[in-house]
Enzyme design. Structure first.
Site, PDB file in Angstrom:
ATOM      1  N   HIS A   1       5.971  -0.814  -2.666  1.00 33.89           N
ATOM      2  CA  HIS A   1       5.471  -0.166  -3.885  1.00 33.89           C
ATOM      3  C   HIS A   1       5.495   1.350  -3.761  1.00 33.89           C
ATOM      4  O   HIS A   1       4.804   2.039  -4.514  1.00 33.89           O
ATOM      5  CB  HIS A   1       4.045  -0.633  -4.199  1.00 33.89           C
ATOM      6  CG  HIS A   1       3.998  -2.057  -4.664  1.00 33.89           C
ATOM      7  ND1 HIS A   1       2.827  -2.764  -4.757  1.00 33.89           N
ATOM      8  CD2 HIS A   1       4.973  -2.926  -5.043  1.00 33.89           C
ATOM      9  CE1 HIS A   1       3.081  -3.999  -5.180  1.00 33.89           C
ATOM     10  NE2 HIS A   1       4.382  -4.118  -5.355  1.00 33.89           N
TER      11      HIS A   1
ATOM     12  N   ASN B   1       0.823  -1.212   0.000  1.00 34.14           N
ATOM     13  CA  ASN B   1       0.000   0.000   0.000  1.00 34.14           C
ATOM     14  C   ASN B   1       0.852   1.254   0.000  1.00 34.14           C
ATOM     15  O   ASN B   1       1.966   1.257   0.554  1.00 34.14           O
ATOM     16  CB  ASN B   1      -0.936   0.006   1.217  1.00 34.14           C
ATOM     17  CG  ASN B   1      -1.888  -1.177   1.213  1.00 34.14           C
ATOM     18  OD1 ASN B   1      -2.140  -1.774   0.158  1.00 34.14           O
ATOM     19  ND2 ASN B   1      -2.377  -1.566   2.379  1.00 34.14           N
TER      20      ASN B   1
END
Ligand code: BV8
Length: 226
Positions: A107, A90
């Protein structure tokens, strides 16, 4: 349990905080073509669309609050005698807002910006534009500090080392559709770790887990932590 616990989270853990997931019925990838907003090629084609996409998600994320699942993981880290290493796919900051400290955003994160020219990263403003000058090299080459498809996720070496020493691997709120995160369960299994999936419903990789519990994260995560 006393050994290292490695936790992987995905968009599902933030769903009950009001943040959209990607592949659910009304998910982000049903509203946007991921090739337009989550690839370097899409950014090169239309940087304004991509900045608008991430500015909107940053605004939603800043307005969201952690839910009982985020809180349970922060409590686990505070009370557990061994290491809790939280890897999240997330880009929101809800794990940190709940009090988790040992967090790796594989990410990337909405909270930071990245210079496309020199690679410098700095705290993002609420609204970012590609013309914002990089604080270090001054180039107007600002982009979101997120890992797009085809780009190398952050921290892969650190993650592999943690999986190699893990006693328990828990995957929470992820569809198991995106690699290399979807392969962490295989790495953990090879180490001999106990593997757990906590998800609303069975993910693509559910059969690879030794233990699975299904239901909303705000119910299954606190119960698993306790
Ligand atoms: C890489 C950007 C090389 C940030 C994202 C062919 C086969 C296999 C792999 C590939 C292939 N072709 C290309 C690849 C590689 C590719 C990939 O995996 N593609 C997929 C689509 C096939 N991967 C990459 O390109 C990665 N890079 O491979 O580099 C490399 C690798 C290793 C080492 C060196 C080099 C880069 C991937 C990152 C892409 N960036 N986003 C952003 O915008 O957020 S991906 C995007 O998907 C998000 O990051 C998100 O985190 C991620 C995963 O999605 P999920 O989090 O799982 O969310 P999703 O909606 O899918 O699922 C939600 C789940 O929650 C569901 O299961 C649902 O049931 C559950 N849920 C819902 N509500 C609740 C709930 N659970 C509990 N409670 C609830 N209330």
């Amino acid at each position: 349990m006393t050994g290292t616990i490695v936790i992987l989270t995905g968009a599902g853990i933030s769903a009950e905080s009001g943040l959209g997931t990607f592949r659910d019925v009304d998910g982000l990838w049903t509203k946007y073509d991921l090739n337009d907003v989550a690839t370097p090629e899409g950014f090169a084609r239309n940087p304004e669309l991509v900045m608008e996409f991430y500015n909107a998600r940053r605004a939603n994320a800043l307005a969201a609050t952690p839910n009982a699942a985020h809180d349970a993981l922060a409590k686990l880290e505070a009370n557990y005698s061994g290491e809790v290493f939280l890897v999240t796919q997330n880009v929101d900051g809800l794990h940190e807002a709940a009090g988790s400290r040992n967090v790796l955003h594989m990410h990337g994160a909405l909270a930071s910006a990245l210079c496309g020219a020199c690679g410098h990263r700095w705290p993002a403003n609420d609204i970012m534009a590609t013309s914002d000058p990089c604080p270090r090299c001054k180039a107007p080459a600002t982009r979101p500090d997120v890992v797009w498809f085809g780009e190398v996720p952050y921290g892969m070496h650190v993650i592999s080392e943690a999986l190699a020493r893990a006693e328990t691997f828990v995957s929470i709120g992820t569809s198991g559709e995106v690699y290399p995160a979807a392969n962490f369960v295989a790495e953990a299994t090879q180490t001999g770790a106990h593997t757990v999936e906590l998800n609303l419903d069975p993910s693509a990789g559910a059969s690879r887990f030794a233990e699975t519990r299904f239901g909303p994260a705000t119910e299954v995560v606190p119960r698993w932590v306790d």
